[in-house]
Design a protein around this motif. Structure first.
Motif, PDB file in Angstrom:
ATOM      1  N   THR A 591       0.807  -1.228   0.000  1.00 16.81           N
ATOM      2  CA  THR A 591       0.000   0.000   0.000  1.00 16.81           C
ATOM      3  C   THR A 591       0.833   1.267   0.000  1.00 16.81           C
ATOM      4  O   THR A 591       0.303   2.368  -0.230  1.00 16.81           O
ATOM      5  CB  THR A 591      -0.956   0.034   1.210  1.00 16.81           C
ATOM      6  OG1 THR A 591      -0.186   0.028   2.422  1.00 16.81           O
ATOM      7  CG2 THR A 591      -1.902  -1.145   1.186  1.00 16.81           C
ATOM      8  N   GLN A 595       4.092   4.518  -7.825  1.00 19.58           N
ATOM      9  CA  GLN A 595       3.688   4.271  -9.225  1.00 19.58           C
ATOM     10  C   GLN A 595       4.258   5.303 -10.199  1.00 19.58           C
ATOM     11  O   GLN A 595       3.875   5.333 -11.361  1.00 19.58           O
ATOM     12  CB  GLN A 595       2.161   4.262  -9.348  1.00 19.58           C
ATOM     13  CG  GLN A 595       1.459   3.192  -8.542  1.00 19.58           C
ATOM     14  CD  GLN A 595       1.291   3.592  -7.088  1.00 19.58           C
ATOM     15  OE1 GLN A 595       1.067   4.760  -6.769  1.00 19.58           O
ATOM     16  NE2 GLN A 595       1.397   2.621  -6.183  1.00 19.58           N
ATOM     17  N   PRO A 613      -0.867  -2.346 -13.490  1.00 17.19           N
ATOM     18  CA  PRO A 613      -0.709  -3.266 -12.367  1.00 17.19           C
ATOM     19  C   PRO A 613      -0.393  -4.707 -12.776  1.00 17.19           C
ATOM     20  O   PRO A 613       0.153  -5.458 -11.969  1.00 17.19           O
ATOM     21  CB  PRO A 613      -2.058  -3.168 -11.652  1.00 17.19           C
ATOM     22  CG  PRO A 613      -2.501  -1.760 -11.916  1.00 17.19           C
ATOM     23  CD  PRO A 613      -2.071  -1.505 -13.336  1.00 17.19           C
ATOM     24  N   ALA A 618       1.289  -3.460  -7.171  1.00 11.04           N
ATOM     25  CA  ALA A 618       0.962  -2.216  -6.475  1.00 11.04           C
ATOM     26  C   ALA A 618       1.961  -1.114  -6.781  1.00 11.04           C
ATOM     27  O   ALA A 618       1.694   0.059  -6.508  1.00 11.04           O
ATOM     28  CB  ALA A 618       0.907  -2.456  -4.966  1.00 11.04           C
ATOM     29  N   SER A 683      -4.912  -5.503  -2.697  1.00 13.57           N
ATOM     30  CA  SER A 683      -5.315  -5.105  -4.042  1.00 13.57           C
ATOM     31  C   SER A 683      -6.668  -5.743  -4.316  1.00 13.57           C
ATOM     32  O   SER A 683      -7.073  -6.688  -3.639  1.00 13.57           O
ATOM     33  CB  SER A 683      -4.283  -5.571  -5.083  1.00 13.57           C
ATOM     34  OG  SER A 683      -4.113  -6.978  -5.026  1.00 13.57           O
ATOM     35  N   SER A 761      -7.743   2.811  -8.717  1.00 18.93           N
ATOM     36  CA  SER A 761      -7.228   2.689  -7.346  1.00 18.93           C
ATOM     37  C   SER A 761      -8.201   3.300  -6.342  1.00 18.93           C
ATOM     38  O   SER A 761      -9.037   4.135  -6.690  1.00 18.93           O
ATOM     39  CB  SER A 761      -5.866   3.383  -7.215  1.00 18.93           C
ATOM     40  OG  SER A 761      -5.993   4.771  -7.459  1.00 18.93           O
ATOM     41  N   THR A 763      -7.615   5.127  -2.568  1.00 22.56           N
ATOM     42  CA  THR A 763      -6.595   5.604  -1.631  1.00 22.56           C
ATOM     43  C   THR A 763      -7.260   6.172  -0.396  1.00 22.56           C
ATOM     44  O   THR A 763      -8.107   7.074  -0.484  1.00 22.56           O
ATOM     45  CB  THR A 763      -5.711   6.686  -2.277  1.00 22.56           C
ATOM     46  OG1 THR A 763      -5.121   6.169  -3.472  1.00 22.56           O
ATOM     47  CG2 THR A 763      -4.615   7.138  -1.317  1.00 22.56           C
ATOM     48  N   LYS A 772      -2.804   3.057  -0.459  1.00 25.28           N
ATOM     49  CA  LYS A 772      -3.312   2.917  -1.829  1.00 25.28           C
ATOM     50  C   LYS A 772      -3.540   1.460  -2.203  1.00 25.28           C
ATOM     51  O   LYS A 772      -2.668   0.612  -2.013  1.00 25.28           O
ATOM     52  CB  LYS A 772      -2.342   3.559  -2.817  1.00 25.28           C
ATOM     53  CG  LYS A 772      -2.911   3.721  -4.216  1.00 25.28           C
ATOM     54  CD  LYS A 772      -2.001   4.592  -5.066  1.00 25.28           C
ATOM     55  CE  LYS A 772      -2.631   4.924  -6.414  1.00 25.28           C
ATOM     56  NZ  LYS A 772      -1.785   5.832  -7.205  1.00 25.28           N
ATOM     57  N   THR A 773      -4.714   1.171  -2.745  1.00 28.18           N
ATOM     58  CA  THR A 773      -5.093  -0.168  -3.188  1.00 28.18           C
ATOM     59  C   THR A 773      -5.350  -0.154  -4.693  1.00 28.18           C
ATOM     60  O   THR A 773      -6.250   0.543  -5.155  1.00 28.18           O
ATOM     61  CB  THR A 773      -6.363  -0.640  -2.455  1.00 28.18           C
ATOM     62  OG1 THR A 773      -6.087  -0.765  -1.068  1.00 28.18           O
ATOM     63  CG2 THR A 773      -6.842  -1.971  -2.996  1.00 28.18           C
ATOM     64  N   PRO A 774      -4.566  -0.897  -5.480  1.00 29.12           N
ATOM     65  CA  PRO A 774      -4.811  -0.938  -6.918  1.00 29.12           C
ATOM     66  C   PRO A 774      -6.080  -1.722  -7.251  1.00 29.12           C
ATOM     67  O   PRO A 774      -6.439  -2.678  -6.549  1.00 29.12           O
ATOM     68  CB  PRO A 774      -3.572  -1.642  -7.483  1.00 29.12           C
ATOM     69  CG  PRO A 774      -3.016  -2.415  -6.344  1.00 29.12           C
ATOM     70  CD  PRO A 774      -3.372  -1.668  -5.095  1.00 29.12           C
TER      71      PRO A 774
END
Length: 780
Positions: A591, A595, A613, A618, A683, A761, A763, A772-774
């Protein structure tokens, strides 16, 4: 009967008996040849004493044999720590009988897995989004990072004399350590110290009787020494590869202890040995396990027949974080391996260091090349230059000649010349093409290769470099415009602060995850291109520049090199948070991943296209950011058992795999692959998305920030073609409320429904932390 008749008869009888004995011997030999090593996996180990489990294995083994024989000759390994099972020499029929026995989860032939074969840490620190203390840590501070954590390295062994493994100023070995330092060929107990606290080796089960096994933890390949020093080597100033990449070589967790498990040789890594190492490491007391090896993307076994997935499941169940390389079968899609959700899977990226070996043409025009060579050609362009196609043999094709394939070139035409070749055909390696040109008298080689241009391979003193097809156009224009083209290939120089970086390496295996597309893999990426780390001593002079001794460091590329970067980060997190679970450590790393590249633009693949991704998971790991994640997504063994239900395993098989089950645990009747998306992973991946039906996914986060009272607000970057609603939009944590669940609802956008793959994503931020979660949504 006459004497002569009797003698004749006796001779016939003896001849018949001899032939019969020979036939029986051949039959027996043929039967013996049919025996292969099989792994018998029996799930979690019971609480029985170790000795009784061994006796259980012997009894089960004897039950499928047709005749009494020494069990020790059949038994290869007995697994008795984190899980139960054994490896044994069995015929195909015996293996078939074994799989029917009560208590057996699976029986499969012993597979051979493959290795997935400094500045990188400085670059990672430079890239991090969080502000760092401007004052560098002292050596004493560095040694406290991870000093109470133990990293188990499953690889080719270790070179204990390396400077990276000295134990100067290190404290006592943790009292919980239960491992050993096995003595072996050219390796004694005194080779271990407070840094290298354990060493084991496992023999190759395929070798015939009478063959010499490499009975030693000592590394004769180099791969294990390189990965171990990348994960936890101490700081070694003045490190370089023959003057290239000069700097301080160090591991990600320089204070951590190292335990080496030699499961691989130059021939590969036996699954039975890998399982034995997992079993030993669990009993020894490691905190993190690092495996830079795995199956081929094209021969991917199911979870219950994959030694790494099996061993990792039980290691994670015991609180051990398992980090694995993603594989080197990129850039093709769906090639990622080691993709079980309990494994932290790592792909590879470039760093901001380049190894330039430039081409200088007549008129002093410079074309940038990439390679590691120690060319002794003059720096002025005085050497004849020829395009390979112009030197083809009459018996060869134009294409073979252009690619400098063996037996395609006329030596009389290239002798004394620098040769320009294509690398569009990959039937032969770059090194094979170099050897062909060299053997025919060529004095240099310029290879055109867009795919591998960003990775510098080592060619010793031979003047060879690799250029892009775009830059090759300048050389072709020059050759066509002059009657006597000349050039030179310059020796390599290191270039730092190279931009943009990172980029996803061409070889790094990609998603989607073929085993279950509702889990995104790889999880993260880390530096894996031209990484400088410790190497073995060797008597070989191959590749050594004239007048120099073999280097104690080497530059290697692969997801093998990326994996120990993350293992070192995981060990540092564990040291600072000893109560954190493997899933919390993985979540912290994922997380807080980055990127964007050094130019603050989205990360690309090394061809320049924007990465997704599927390429980087991530994102690029952040060593400092992962120490302060704010929130974490946690999963436990029961969650993974629910995953196995949804994956399609029966409850009877799951009961064998697990050590304990919650009272009344059963696979829900509605178990399906679609529900895998609900695993509390950092994710979110949704496959087979039907826009009109929509999709709801649940997640739970735990507050691990410094503030008990904290409010996080969600920011959604929806995948194109998808509407995403998060409920609730705010998460309020208090001293008594540490865990909060939320639901993300995915529905089709009216304007442009999803076609193919779409990325976004979620966040969560409280002003200090960004979590942050893709998101990956696929219509396929």
């Amino acid at each position: 009967m006459s004497r002569s008749s009797f003698c004749c008869c006796r001779h016939l009888i003896f001849s018949f008996l001899f032939l019969l004995l020979s036939f029986l011997t051949q039959v027996r030999a043929a039967t013996e040849e049919k025996k292969n090593v099989y792994i018998v996996y029996m799930g979690a180990a019971t609480s029985s004493p170790r000795g009784s489990l061994w006796e259980d294995h012997i009894q089960l083994l004897s039950s499928v044999l047709e005749r009494t024989e020494a069990m020790q000759e059949r038994l290869v390994y007995s697994y008795r720590n984190g899980f139960s099972g054994f490896a044994a020499h069995l015929t195909e029929e015996e293996a078939g009988a074994m799989v029917q026995k009560p208590g057996v989860v699976s029986v499969f032939e012993d597979p051979v897995l493959q290795l997935h074969t400094t500045r990188s840490w400085d670059f990672l620190q430079y890239q991090t989004d969080l502000k760092r203390d401007s004052n560098p840590s002292s050596d004493s501070d560095t040694l406290t990072q991870g000093s109470d954590t133990i990293i188990g390295i499953l690889d080719t062994g270790i070179w204990p004399e390396s400077e990276s493994f000295k134990d100067t100023n290190m404290g006592p070995v943790p009292s919980r350590w239960k491992g050993v330092c096995m003595e072996g060929r050219d390796f004694s107990a005194s080779n271990c110290n407070r840094k290298l606290i354990g060493a084991r080796y496992y023999n190759d089960t395929t070798k015939s009787k009478g063959e010499i096994h490499e009975q030693t933890p000592r590394d004769t390949v180099g791969h294990g020494t390189h990965t171990a020093s990348t994960a936890a080597g101490i700081s070694v100033p003045g490190a370089s590869y023959y003057g290239l990449a000069v700097g301080t070589a160090k591991g990600g967790s320089p204070g951590s202890r190292i335990a080496i498990y030699r499961v691989c040789s130059s021939n590969g890594c036996r699954g039975s040995a890998i399982l034995a190492a997992f079993d030993d490491a669990i009993g020894d007391g490691v905190d993190v396990m690092s495996l830079s090896l795995g199956a081929s993307a094209y021969l991917r076994p199911d979870f219950n027949e994959d030694p790494i997935a099996i061993g990792a499941f039980h290691a994670v169940d015991k609180g051990i974080t398992v980090v694995c390389s993603a594989g080197n079968d990129g850039p093709s899609s769906s090639t990622v391996v080691n993709a079980a959700p309990w494994i932290l899977t790592v792909g590879a990226t470039t760093i901001d260091r380049d190894f330039e070996s430039d081409v200088v043409l007549g008129g002093n025009k410079v074309v940038t090349g990439e390679a590691i060579n120690f060319s002794e050609l003059q720096k002025s362009p005085i050497y004849p230059l020829i395009y390979a196609e112009s030197a083809k043999l009459n018996s060869s094709s134009d294409e073979d000649a252009r690619n400098c394939n063996p037996d395609a070139l006329d030596g009389a035409k290239i002798k004394g010349e620098i040769v320009l070749c294509q690398h569009s055909q990959r039937y032969y390696s770059k090194r094979e093409k170099m050897e062909e040109v060299k053997s025919l008298g060529g004095i240099g080689l310029i290879l055109i290769d867009d795919l591998e241009r960003a990775v510098a391979f080592t060619y010793g003193e031979f003047p060879m470099t690799v250029i892009s097809s775009k830059d090759a156009d300048d050389i072709f224009s020059y050759i066509n415009s002059t009657g006597n083209p000349v050039a030179t290939v310059q020796p390599t120089v290191s270039v730092t602060k190279y931009k943009p970086a990172p980029a996803v390496a061409y070889f790094s295996s990609r998603g989607p995850n073929q085993q279950t597309e509702n889990i995104l893999k790889p999880d993260v990426v880390a530096p894996g291109v031209n990484i400088l780390a410790s190497w073995i001593e060797t008597n070989s002079s191959s590749g050594v520049p004239a007048g120099q001794k073999p280097s104690q460091f080497n530059l290697l590329s692969g997801t093998s090199m990326a994996c120990p970067h993350v293992s070192g980060i995981a060990a540092t997190i564990k040291s600072k948070n000893p109560d954190w679970s493997p899933s919390a450590i993985r979540s912290a790393i994922m997380t807080t991943a980055i990127q964007v590249n050094s130019e603050k633009n989205p990360i690309t693949i090394d061809s320049g296209s924007m990465a997704t991704p599927y390429d980087y998971g991530a994102g690029e790991v952040s060593p400092s950011g992962s120490l302060e994640p704010g929130l974490v997504y946690e999963t436990d063994t029961n969650d993974y058992l629910q995953f196995l239900c949804n994956y399609g395993y029966s409850i009877s098989k799951i009961k064998l795999i697990a050590s304990t089950l919650p009272e009344g645990f059963e696979c829900p009747k509605d178990s399906s692959a679609d529900l895998v998306s609900n695993l509390n992973y950092p994710s979110i991946a949704i496959s087979g998305f039907k826009g009109k039906e929509g999709k709801k996914v649940n997640r739970t986060v735990t507050n691990v920030g410094t503030e008990d009272e904290s409010e996080y607000v969600a920011t959604v970057n929806p995948p194109p073609g998808v509407d995403v609603q998060v409920i609730p939009e705010k998460l309020r944590f208090t001293k008594n409320i540490k865990k909060i669940s939320y639901q993300a609802t995915f529905s089709s956008s009216a304007s442009s429904p999803v076609k193919g793959d779409s990325f976004g994503s979620i966040t969560w931020t409280n002003g200090k932390y960004k979590v942050k979660t893709p998101l990956v949504v696929s219509s396929d």
